[in-house]
Design a protein around this motif. Structure first.
Motif, PDB file in Angstrom:
ATOM      1  N   ALA A 391      34.756 -44.334  -7.109  1.00 37.84           N
ATOM      2  CA  ALA A 391      34.632 -43.081  -7.857  1.00 37.84           C
ATOM      3  C   ALA A 391      35.731 -42.989  -8.913  1.00 37.84           C
ATOM      4  O   ALA A 391      36.866 -43.423  -8.701  1.00 37.84           O
ATOM      5  CB  ALA A 391      34.724 -41.891  -6.903  1.00 37.84           C
ATOM      6  N   ASN A 392      35.374 -42.425 -10.069  1.00 35.84           N
ATOM      7  CA  ASN A 392      36.324 -42.163 -11.150  1.00 35.84           C
ATOM      8  C   ASN A 392      36.293 -40.668 -11.440  1.00 35.84           C
ATOM      9  O   ASN A 392      35.593 -40.208 -12.344  1.00 35.84           O
ATOM     10  CB  ASN A 392      35.947 -42.981 -12.389  1.00 35.84           C
ATOM     11  CG  ASN A 392      36.961 -42.833 -13.499  1.00 35.84           C
ATOM     12  OD1 ASN A 392      38.109 -42.463 -13.257  1.00 35.84           O
ATOM     13  ND2 ASN A 392      36.551 -43.097 -14.726  1.00 35.84           N
ATOM     14  N   PRO A 393      37.030 -39.857 -10.668  1.00 34.65           N
ATOM     15  CA  PRO A 393      36.845 -38.403 -10.713  1.00 34.65           C
ATOM     16  C   PRO A 393      37.478 -37.754 -11.938  1.00 34.65           C
ATOM     17  O   PRO A 393      38.483 -38.241 -12.483  1.00 34.65           O
ATOM     18  CB  PRO A 393      37.527 -37.934  -9.434  1.00 34.65           C
ATOM     19  CG  PRO A 393      38.590 -38.949  -9.186  1.00 34.65           C
ATOM     20  CD  PRO A 393      38.041 -40.264  -9.671  1.00 34.65           C
ATOM     21  N   ASP A 394      36.896 -36.644 -12.356  1.00 34.57           N
ATOM     22  CA  ASP A 394      37.426 -35.777 -13.402  1.00 34.57           C
ATOM     23  C   ASP A 394      37.335 -34.339 -12.905  1.00 34.57           C
ATOM     24  O   ASP A 394      36.467 -33.987 -12.100  1.00 34.57           O
ATOM     25  CB  ASP A 394      36.644 -35.925 -14.706  1.00 34.57           C
ATOM     26  CG  ASP A 394      36.813 -37.308 -15.330  1.00 34.57           C
ATOM     27  OD1 ASP A 394      37.963 -37.777 -15.412  1.00 34.57           O
ATOM     28  OD2 ASP A 394      35.794 -37.922 -15.710  1.00 34.57           O
ATOM     29  N   ARG A 434      36.679 -31.583  -8.604  1.00 31.81           N
ATOM     30  CA  ARG A 434      37.071 -32.914  -9.047  1.00 31.81           C
ATOM     31  C   ARG A 434      36.076 -33.925  -8.476  1.00 31.81           C
ATOM     32  O   ARG A 434      35.989 -34.088  -7.253  1.00 31.81           O
ATOM     33  CB  ARG A 434      38.492 -33.229  -8.583  1.00 31.81           C
ATOM     34  CG  ARG A 434      39.115 -34.450  -9.248  1.00 31.81           C
ATOM     35  CD  ARG A 434      40.518 -34.685  -8.698  1.00 31.81           C
ATOM     36  NE  ARG A 434      41.379 -33.545  -8.936  1.00 31.81           N
ATOM     37  CZ  ARG A 434      42.046 -33.333 -10.071  1.00 31.81           C
ATOM     38  NH1 ARG A 434      41.942 -34.204 -11.067  1.00 31.81           N
ATOM     39  NH2 ARG A 434      42.816 -32.277 -10.205  1.00 31.81           N
ATOM     40  N   ASP A 436      33.292 -37.597  -9.639  1.00 31.73           N
ATOM     41  CA  ASP A 436      32.762 -38.552 -10.607  1.00 31.73           C
ATOM     42  C   ASP A 436      31.421 -38.016 -11.099  1.00 31.73           C
ATOM     43  O   ASP A 436      30.463 -37.894 -10.323  1.00 31.73           O
ATOM     44  CB  ASP A 436      32.600 -39.924  -9.943  1.00 31.73           C
ATOM     45  CG  ASP A 436      32.224 -41.014 -10.945  1.00 31.73           C
ATOM     46  OD1 ASP A 436      31.301 -40.789 -11.754  1.00 31.73           O
ATOM     47  OD2 ASP A 436      32.857 -42.076 -10.918  1.00 31.73           O
ATOM     48  N   LYS A 437      31.358 -37.708 -12.365  1.00 30.44           N
ATOM     49  CA  LYS A 437      30.177 -37.038 -12.921  1.00 30.44           C
ATOM     50  C   LYS A 437      28.909 -37.860 -12.732  1.00 30.44           C
ATOM     51  O   LYS A 437      27.866 -37.342 -12.323  1.00 30.44           O
ATOM     52  CB  LYS A 437      30.420 -36.746 -14.400  1.00 30.44           C
ATOM     53  CG  LYS A 437      29.328 -35.933 -15.066  1.00 30.44           C
ATOM     54  CD  LYS A 437      29.710 -35.633 -16.507  1.00 30.44           C
ATOM     55  CE  LYS A 437      28.607 -34.849 -17.207  1.00 30.44           C
ATOM     56  NZ  LYS A 437      28.957 -34.567 -18.614  1.00 30.44           N
ATOM     57  N   SER A 438      28.980 -39.150 -13.000  1.00 24.07           N
ATOM     58  CA  SER A 438      27.768 -39.975 -12.916  1.00 24.07           C
ATOM     59  C   SER A 438      27.281 -40.102 -11.477  1.00 24.07           C
ATOM     60  O   SER A 438      26.072 -40.080 -11.209  1.00 24.07           O
ATOM     61  CB  SER A 438      28.040 -41.360 -13.501  1.00 24.07           C
ATOM     62  OG  SER A 438      29.042 -42.037 -12.757  1.00 24.07           O
ATOM     63  N   GLN A 439      28.214 -40.197 -10.508  1.00 25.40           N
ATOM     64  CA  GLN A 439      27.804 -40.355  -9.119  1.00 25.40           C
ATOM     65  C   GLN A 439      27.187 -39.073  -8.560  1.00 25.40           C
ATOM     66  O   GLN A 439      26.175 -39.118  -7.856  1.00 25.40           O
ATOM     67  CB  GLN A 439      29.001 -40.790  -8.273  1.00 25.40           C
ATOM     68  CG  GLN A 439      29.467 -42.209  -8.560  1.00 25.40           C
ATOM     69  CD  GLN A 439      30.550 -42.673  -7.617  1.00 25.40           C
ATOM     70  OE1 GLN A 439      31.076 -41.892  -6.827  1.00 25.40           O
ATOM     71  NE2 GLN A 439      30.900 -43.950  -7.682  1.00 25.40           N
ATOM     72  N   ASN A 522      33.474 -39.020  -3.220  1.00 21.97           N
ATOM     73  CA  ASN A 522      34.108 -38.028  -4.089  1.00 21.97           C
ATOM     74  C   ASN A 522      34.748 -36.896  -3.277  1.00 21.97           C
ATOM     75  O   ASN A 522      35.039 -35.833  -3.828  1.00 21.97           O
ATOM     76  CB  ASN A 522      33.087 -37.449  -5.063  1.00 21.97           C
ATOM     77  CG  ASN A 522      32.666 -38.437  -6.122  1.00 21.97           C
ATOM     78  OD1 ASN A 522      33.234 -38.482  -7.199  1.00 21.97           O
ATOM     79  ND2 ASN A 522      31.661 -39.259  -5.819  1.00 21.97           N
TER      80      ASN A 522
END
Length: 549
Positions: A391-394, A434, A436-439, A522
């Motif tokens: 995951a690449n969270p924002d 927070r 990962d938008k795509s996941q 996430n």
């Protein structure tokens, strides 16, 4: 409680020297002693002046010395009361001045035989306590020289007996003895205090480290008394049991009342410590928790340590191991499976073009095509499990993100946007989340596709309701995806997130499992909401925005 502060730029004290704060406290006590002595000396002059007139050598000078000594001590006391912090040179100067003043009073009074000589010993001792170094030896040497000088002067000029010189020499020996003994004792005390301070600092640092480790652990930890009252709870325990934010972990008021299953488990364990407590859910949307109890103090047994484990993590790890092995196997044989699967699909297409097929043959071809697609879907899903990226969270605002997702999802539908109805309800002032938008979008697409399909089967139109709201603690956001389908049977609700479980003959049984896997990656939680509303509702509960993934 107010304490004296030390400037940050001050160098660290040596192991055998008192700190600035210690020096200030000791010097303040010593100055109180000097005030008392000067007041007593002045009082003696006022009580019996005639006796002093007949005995003292230089009475006027003695009176002036006593008055000046009292004024000096009062002045020093006032400036210290006003906040003045004496430095080392001020302390040294004060001790030297005391020794000289006392010998000046001896000189102007009756000489070395006066009881004031004993006060010189106190000044030398105080100097060696305040500065246990070579300067302390200098105090003793100065006092001895002054005492011998007064005695010698009296012997030569006034004809005093030589016994005063012997007495002065004895006092000099006492000065040096007091200096050496007090220096040794002071150094030992300073070393012991420095060692104790160092150990206390190490213990405090270790306590902070332990506290940070405990608070950042994913395992919940509680400290209870025998009556179930909470004495300590880390952030993971508060989040698992009551959903309280991690920032409030220092305030266990959130957990003053234990969940009923945990309270029953504690009572069971107290009766039989060997019995294992069954996993439980503190709320319908929370994961299953496993608790273990142990005595914090084996001798007294006053407190009980509770470890709380998220069972979904254990189940997830077991499923991951199973699917990882399956993924490696599938990756190895995917090519071997897809080649004959492609040949079967191609042969079915060619057969469908034949003009000599009856209705039964077309039905058989339809079965071949459907099951070929299903096998291919299973292979794709299992391969996705083995090559899923981290995951690449924002940190995102849920409201705008959910509106954007709804618009994009409707545009990608095969049917028109007018036939697909997706209503949206967003509560005001939602906390950010927070992830990962795509996941999470992949999770939402899966849930929405399933919901629209079941709604179409039940009510004849693809219809969904999306709702974003805040949890009861007011710290986290959740998103509900509610369809209008037939719902899930009570006996099947506990199995909906298991891999390869499906109620749809054309499904692979991996969609919801993959959705929960992505949510867990996430730090969100995907759960089935059981209520009396029609259809089925899945809820994504996001982690606290301050919790880093």
């Amino acid at each position: 409680m107010a304490v004296d502060t030390i400037p940050e730029t001050e160098p660290s004290p040596s192991p055998i020297a008192p700190t600035r704060r210690q020096q200030f406290k000791l010097f303040r006590v010593y100055n109180h002693y000097r005030l008392v002595v000067s007041l007593v000396l002045l009082g003696l002059l006022l009580v019996d002046p005639e006796n002093f007139y007949s005995r003292f050598r230089l009475l006027e000078y003695y009176q002036a010395g006593v008055s000046g000594y009292l004024s000096l001590n009062v002045f020093v006391g006032l400036i210290m009361f006003a906040g003045f912090r004496p430095s080392q040179r001020h302390i040294t100067l004060s001790i030297l001045l005391d020794i000289l003043v006392m010998h000046g009073l001896l000189f102007t009074s009756t000489g070395i035989t006066n009881g004031l000589a004993n006060l010189v010993i106190v000044s030398v001792a105080a100097g060696n306590i305040l500065t246990p170094s070579r300067v302390g030896t200098f105090y003793a040497a100065l006092a001895a020289i002054c005492s011998l000088g007064i005695s010698a002067w009296a012997f030569i000029t006034l004809g005093e007996p030589a016994d005063d010189i012997v007495r002065a020499g004895s006092l000099g020996i006492l000065y040096f003895a007091a200096a050496f003994v007090l220096q040794y004792i002071s150094r030992r005390m300073m070393r012991s205090e420095a060692l104790a301070t160092s150990r206390a600092r190490s213990i405090a640092e270790l306590e902070k480290i332990n506290q940070q480790i405990i608070q950042r652990m994913r395992t919940g930890i509680l400290v209870l008394d025998r009556y179930g009252s909470i004495r300590l709870a880390n952030a993971a325990a508060e989040e698992l049991l009551s959903g309280a934010s991690a920032e409030d972990h220092a305030h266990p008021e959130h957990l003053m009342i234990l969940p009923q299953p945990l309270k029953l488990g504690l009572e069971t364990w107290l009766k039989d410590p060997r019995k294992r407590v069954e996993p439980f859910q503190p709320s319908p949307t929370a994961p299953f928790l496993q608790v273990n109890f142990t005595q914090l103090d084996e001798e007294r047994g006053d407190h009980i340590l509770v470890f709380i484990e998220d069972m979904s993590k254990v189940t997830q790890q077991a499923q991951q191991m199973k699917l990882a092995s399956l993924g490696r196997l599938t990756a190895g044989i995917a090519h071997e499976i897809r080649n004959p699967l492609g040949a079967i699909s191609h042969a079915a297409q060619l057969m469908e073009e034949s003009p000599h097929l009856d209705q039964g043959d077309h039905q058989m071809l339809d079965i071949i095509r459907r099951h070929s697609r299903r096998v291919n879907g299973i292979i794709e899903n299992v391969l996705d499990l083995s090559r899923r990226r981290p995951a690449n969270p924002d940190l995102l605002e849920i409201g705008p993100w959910l509106e954007e997702f709804r618009e994009d999802f409707l545009q990608t539908r095969d049917d028109s946007a007018t036939s697909t109805r997706i209503s949206l309800e967003i509560a005001p002032d939602l906390p950010p989340a927070r992830f990962d938008k795509s996941q999470i979008e992949q999770v939402m697409v899966n849930l929405c596709d399933n919901g629209l399909r079941y709604s179409q089967q039940q009510i004849g139109e693809p219809r969904l309701h999306l709702r974003a709201d805040v949890t009861d603690d007011g710290e986290r956001t959740y998103v509900d995806v509610r369809d209008f389908g037939p719902g899930i049977e009570p006996g099947e609700r506990s199995s909906v997130f298991e891999p390869f479980f499906t109620t749809d003959k054309s499904g692979t049984g991996l969609g919801l499992y993959l959705a929960r896997e992505l949510c867990e990656a996430n730090q969100a939680h995907l759960s089935l909401v059981v209520d009396d509303q029609p259809g089925c509702c899945f809820r994504i509960t996001f982690a606290h925005p301050g919790r880093m993934i």
